[in-house]
Design a protein around this motif. Structure first.
Motif, PDB file in Angstrom:
ATOM      1  N   TYR A 183       0.849  -1.185   0.000  1.00 11.10           N
ATOM      2  CA  TYR A 183       0.000   0.000   0.000  1.00 11.10           C
ATOM      3  C   TYR A 183       0.886   1.238   0.000  1.00 11.10           C
ATOM      4  O   TYR A 183       2.043   1.192   0.446  1.00 11.10           O
ATOM      5  N   ASP A 184       0.330   2.360  -0.471  1.00 11.76           N
ATOM      6  CA  ASP A 184       0.989   3.645  -0.280  1.00 11.76           C
ATOM      7  C   ASP A 184       0.815   4.020   1.188  1.00 11.76           C
ATOM      8  O   ASP A 184      -0.302   4.263   1.646  1.00 11.76           O
ATOM      9  N   ALA A 185       1.924   4.067   1.922  1.00  7.81           N
ATOM     10  CA  ALA A 185       1.853   4.146   3.382  1.00  7.81           C
ATOM     11  C   ALA A 185       1.095   5.380   3.868  1.00  7.81           C
ATOM     12  O   ALA A 185       0.150   5.268   4.666  1.00  7.81           O
ATOM     13  N   SER A 186       1.482   6.561   3.417  1.00  5.66           N
ATOM     14  CA  SER A 186       0.857   7.797   3.914  1.00  5.66           C
ATOM     15  C   SER A 186      -0.597   7.895   3.469  1.00  5.66           C
ATOM     16  O   SER A 186      -1.488   8.228   4.265  1.00  5.66           O
ATOM     17  N   GLU A 187      -0.839   7.590   2.204  1.00  2.00           N
ATOM     18  CA  GLU A 187      -2.200   7.694   1.679  1.00  2.00           C
ATOM     19  C   GLU A 187      -3.146   6.720   2.376  1.00  2.00           C
ATOM     20  O   GLU A 187      -4.261   7.076   2.783  1.00  2.00           O
ATOM     21  N   GLN A 188      -2.699   5.469   2.544  1.00  2.00           N
ATOM     22  CA  GLN A 188      -3.557   4.459   3.171  1.00  2.00           C
ATOM     23  C   GLN A 188      -3.796   4.784   4.643  1.00  2.00           C
ATOM     24  O   GLN A 188      -4.916   4.642   5.144  1.00  2.00           O
ATOM     25  N   SER A 189      -2.762   5.227   5.335  1.00  2.00           N
ATOM     26  CA  SER A 189      -2.909   5.573   6.747  1.00  2.00           C
ATOM     27  C   SER A 189      -3.886   6.726   6.933  1.00  2.00           C
ATOM     28  O   SER A 189      -4.744   6.698   7.830  1.00  2.00           O
ATOM     29  N   ALA A 190      -3.763   7.744   6.076  1.00  2.00           N
ATOM     30  CA  ALA A 190      -4.688   8.884   6.156  1.00  2.00           C
ATOM     31  C   ALA A 190      -6.119   8.432   5.873  1.00  2.00           C
ATOM     32  O   ALA A 190      -7.072   8.870   6.536  1.00  2.00           O
ATOM     33  N   GLN A 191      -6.275   7.530   4.912  1.00  2.00           N
ATOM     34  CA  GLN A 191      -7.610   7.025   4.556  1.00  2.00           C
ATOM     35  C   GLN A 191      -8.225   6.256   5.729  1.00  2.00           C
ATOM     36  O   GLN A 191      -9.404   6.437   6.060  1.00  2.00           O
ATOM     37  N   TRP A 192      -7.425   5.400   6.370  1.00  2.00           N
ATOM     38  CA  TRP A 192      -7.933   4.654   7.524  1.00  2.00           C
ATOM     39  C   TRP A 192      -8.336   5.612   8.643  1.00  2.00           C
ATOM     40  O   TRP A 192      -9.376   5.431   9.280  1.00  2.00           O
ATOM     41  N   GLN A 193      -7.522   6.642   8.892  1.00  2.00           N
ATOM     42  CA  GLN A 193      -7.839   7.571   9.971  1.00  2.00           C
ATOM     43  C   GLN A 193      -9.080   8.395   9.633  1.00  2.00           C
ATOM     44  O   GLN A 193      -9.949   8.599  10.495  1.00  2.00           O
ATOM     45  N   ARG A 194      -9.203   8.839   8.380  1.00  2.00           N
ATOM     46  CA  ARG A 194     -10.394   9.593   7.972  1.00  2.00           C
ATOM     47  C   ARG A 194     -11.657   8.756   8.112  1.00  2.00           C
ATOM     48  O   ARG A 194     -12.739   9.280   8.389  1.00  2.00           O
ATOM     49  N   ALA A 195     -11.530   7.441   7.889  1.00  2.00           N
ATOM     50  CA  ALA A 195     -12.689   6.559   8.006  1.00  2.00           C
ATOM     51  C   ALA A 195     -13.135   6.382   9.459  1.00  2.00           C
ATOM     52  O   ALA A 195     -14.186   5.795   9.717  1.00  2.00           O
ATOM     53  N   GLY A 196     -12.326   6.875  10.390  1.00  2.00           N
ATOM     54  CA  GLY A 196     -12.691   6.783  11.796  1.00  2.00           C
ATOM     55  C   GLY A 196     -12.386   5.442  12.430  1.00  2.00           C
ATOM     56  O   GLY A 196     -12.960   5.093  13.473  1.00  2.00           O
ATOM     57  N   ILE A 197     -11.488   4.684  11.819  1.00  2.00           N
ATOM     58  CA  ILE A 197     -11.176   3.350  12.351  1.00  2.00           C
ATOM     59  C   ILE A 197     -10.554   3.485  13.738  1.00  2.00           C
ATOM     60  O   ILE A 197      -9.579   4.209  13.940  1.00  2.00           O
ATOM     61  N   ASP A 198     -11.161   2.758  14.691  1.00  2.00           N
ATOM     62  CA  ASP A 198     -10.647   2.790  16.063  1.00  2.00           C
ATOM     63  C   ASP A 198     -10.431   1.385  16.625  1.00  2.00           C
ATOM     64  O   ASP A 198     -10.017   1.231  17.779  1.00  2.00           O
ATOM     65  N   THR A 199     -10.702   0.357  15.818  1.00  2.00           N
ATOM     66  CA  THR A 199     -10.555  -1.025  16.262  1.00  2.00           C
ATOM     67  C   THR A 199      -9.914  -1.833  15.147  1.00  2.00           C
ATOM     68  O   THR A 199     -10.376  -1.777  13.998  1.00  2.00           O
ATOM     69  N   LEU A 200      -8.853  -2.573  15.466  1.00  2.00           N
ATOM     70  CA  LEU A 200      -8.105  -3.350  14.482  1.00  2.00           C
ATOM     71  C   LEU A 200      -8.216  -4.834  14.810  1.00  2.00           C
ATOM     72  O   LEU A 200      -8.103  -5.223  15.968  1.00  2.00           O
ATOM     73  N   VAL A 201      -8.424  -5.662  13.786  1.00  2.00           N
ATOM     74  CA  VAL A 201      -8.426  -7.111  13.941  1.00  2.00           C
ATOM     75  C   VAL A 201      -7.217  -7.660  13.187  1.00  2.00           C
ATOM     76  O   VAL A 201      -7.131  -7.518  11.958  1.00  2.00           O
ATOM     77  N   VAL A 202      -6.285  -8.272  13.932  1.00  2.00           N
ATOM     78  CA  VAL A 202      -5.039  -8.770  13.342  1.00  2.00           C
ATOM     79  C   VAL A 202      -4.837 -10.211  13.804  1.00  2.00           C
ATOM     80  O   VAL A 202      -4.889 -10.489  15.006  1.00  2.00           O
ATOM     81  N   THR A 203      -4.582 -11.117  12.867  1.00  2.00           N
ATOM     82  CA  THR A 203      -4.605 -12.545  13.186  1.00  2.00           C
ATOM     83  C   THR A 203      -3.245 -13.236  13.088  1.00  2.00           C
ATOM     84  O   THR A 203      -3.177 -14.453  13.214  1.00  2.00           O
ATOM     85  N   SER A 204      -2.155 -12.497  12.885  1.00  2.00           N
ATOM     86  CA  SER A 204      -0.830 -13.125  12.914  1.00  2.00           C
ATOM     87  C   SER A 204       0.215 -12.089  13.285  1.00  2.00           C
ATOM     88  O   SER A 204       0.037 -10.883  13.061  1.00  2.00           O
ATOM     89  N   GLY A 205       1.321 -12.575  13.840  1.00  2.00           N
ATOM     90  CA  GLY A 205       2.413 -11.690  14.183  1.00  2.00           C
ATOM     91  C   GLY A 205       3.030 -11.031  12.963  1.00  2.00           C
ATOM     92  O   GLY A 205       3.441  -9.867  13.002  1.00  2.00           O
ATOM     93  N   GLU A 206       3.102 -11.786  11.888  1.00  2.00           N
ATOM     94  CA  GLU A 206       3.635 -11.253  10.629  1.00  2.00           C
ATOM     95  C   GLU A 206       2.837 -10.034  10.182  1.00  2.00           C
ATOM     96  O   GLU A 206       3.396  -9.003   9.793  1.00  2.00           O
ATOM     97  N   MET A 207       1.500 -10.140  10.257  1.00  2.00           N
ATOM     98  CA  MET A 207       0.660  -9.022   9.822  1.00  2.00           C
ATOM     99  C   MET A 207       0.714  -7.866  10.818  1.00  2.00           C
ATOM    100  O   MET A 207       0.648  -6.692  10.421  1.00  2.00           O
ATOM    101  N   LEU A 208       0.846  -8.157  12.094  1.00  2.00           N
ATOM    102  CA  LEU A 208       0.946  -7.087  13.086  1.00  2.00           C
ATOM    103  C   LEU A 208       2.213  -6.268  12.849  1.00  2.00           C
ATOM    104  O   LEU A 208       2.180  -5.031  12.858  1.00  2.00           O
ATOM    105  N   GLN A 209       3.325  -6.941  12.622  1.00  2.00           N
ATOM    106  CA  GLN A 209       4.577  -6.240  12.317  1.00  2.00           C
ATOM    107  C   GLN A 209       4.450  -5.438  11.031  1.00  2.00           C
ATOM    108  O   GLN A 209       4.926  -4.300  10.937  1.00  2.00           O
ATOM    109  N   GLN A 210       3.804  -6.030  10.040  1.00  2.00           N
ATOM    110  CA  GLN A 210       3.657  -5.363   8.753  1.00  2.00           C
ATOM    111  C   GLN A 210       2.823  -4.093   8.884  1.00  2.00           C
ATOM    112  O   GLN A 210       3.157  -3.046   8.318  1.00  2.00           O
ATOM    113  N   LEU A 211       1.717  -4.188   9.650  1.00  2.00           N
ATOM    114  CA  LEU A 211       0.860  -3.019   9.857  1.00  2.00           C
ATOM    115  C   LEU A 211       1.621  -1.926  10.587  1.00  2.00           C
ATOM    116  O   LEU A 211       1.568  -0.743  10.210  1.00  2.00           O
ATOM    117  N   TYR A 212       2.361  -2.315  11.627  1.00  2.00           N
ATOM    118  CA  TYR A 212       3.130  -1.352  12.408  1.00  2.00           C
ATOM    119  C   TYR A 212       4.159  -0.637  11.530  1.00  2.00           C
ATOM    120  O   TYR A 212       4.331   0.582  11.614  1.00  2.00           O
TER     121      TYR A 212
END
Length: 249
Positions: A165-194
């Protein structure tokens, strides 16, 4: 509550669909995708090299799906003289559905530690084991089986690769959407999201979100990365994730 589901397709879409049916605002942004593994074509020969009552471990639903498809294409059936183990209930039920064979799995979670605690895996000297999994991953299962006298072989049934993903654009989009709860199902994905989210959004938004994970090991990793509001689902399937989100089934 506005929920971001990061688990891969098709499970991620199914969870989002159920959440929306329950009246929740939910979005799906998968972080990894799948392709056939480099060793998948070897699976029929690897299975035939096992002796009666040897062990086969299936470590994910993706391993089941890719392995079963490969055997069907080769006109080979799952051998009925082996002992099959799955990482957890969801994977075990899927394996039983495709193979019609008995399979053992831990009842109280989906981790290697819980799998290794099964009574039938305590005395194994002289056995061979085949582990069906994706590329990479934890080595605890193979290392512990080896310590217990088992000759262990891997079969890479599928490959995981990150979705970019485009890091800045995607992060801004998630924040604008009002996301306040994340569902993450593996350590690999948690590190990747971070790592995906830039510092500014990481500190002002990401680490302030509520986080739902599927094991205590993941919760520990999340705390090390800086999350504080963490809930651990009692399983890795979508039913358990909905319970962890405190939603009625």
């Amino acid at each position: 509550m506005t929920i971001l589901v990061t688990r891969p397709s098709p499970g991620g879409e199914a969870l989002v669909s159920r959440l929306r049916t329950l009246g929740r605002v939910a979005f799906h942004s998968p972080l990894i995708e799948f392709a056939p593994g480099n060793q998948l074509a070897m699976l029929p020969n690897l299975l035939s090299s096992l002796n009666q009552q040897d062990l086969v471990f299936v470590l994910s639903q993706h391993a089941v799906n890719y392995a079963d498809r490969a055997l069907r294409q080769a006109a080979v059936r799952w051998p009925d003289n082996l002992n099959y183990y799955a990482i957890g209930r969801t994977t075990g039920l899927l394996f039983h559905r495709v193979s019609s064979l008995p399979v053992l799995y831990p009842q109280d979670g989906e981790t290697s530690e819980m799998l290794l605690n099964l009574p039938t895996l305590r005395r194994l000297e002289g056995k061979k084991a085949l582990i069906l999994r994706g590329n990479g991953g934890r080595e605890l299962l193979a290392e512990t089986l080896t310590e217990r006298g088992v000759d262990v072989t891997y079969c890479e049934c599928y490959q995981r690769s990150p979705i970019h993903y485009d890091a800045s654009e995607q992060s801004a989009q998630w924040q604008r959407a009002g996301i306040d709860t994340l569902v993450v199902t593996s350590g690999e994905m948690l590190q990747q999201l971070y790592q995906l989210v830039p510092d500014y959004y990481r500190n002002s938004w990401l680490l302030r979100c509520n986080l739902v994970v599927v094991s205590e090991r993941l919760a520990t990793l999340a705390r090390q990365l800086g999350w504080s509001a963490i809930r651990v689902a009692d399983n890795a399937d979508n039913d358990a994730l909905i319970r962890a989100l405190q939603l009625p089934d």
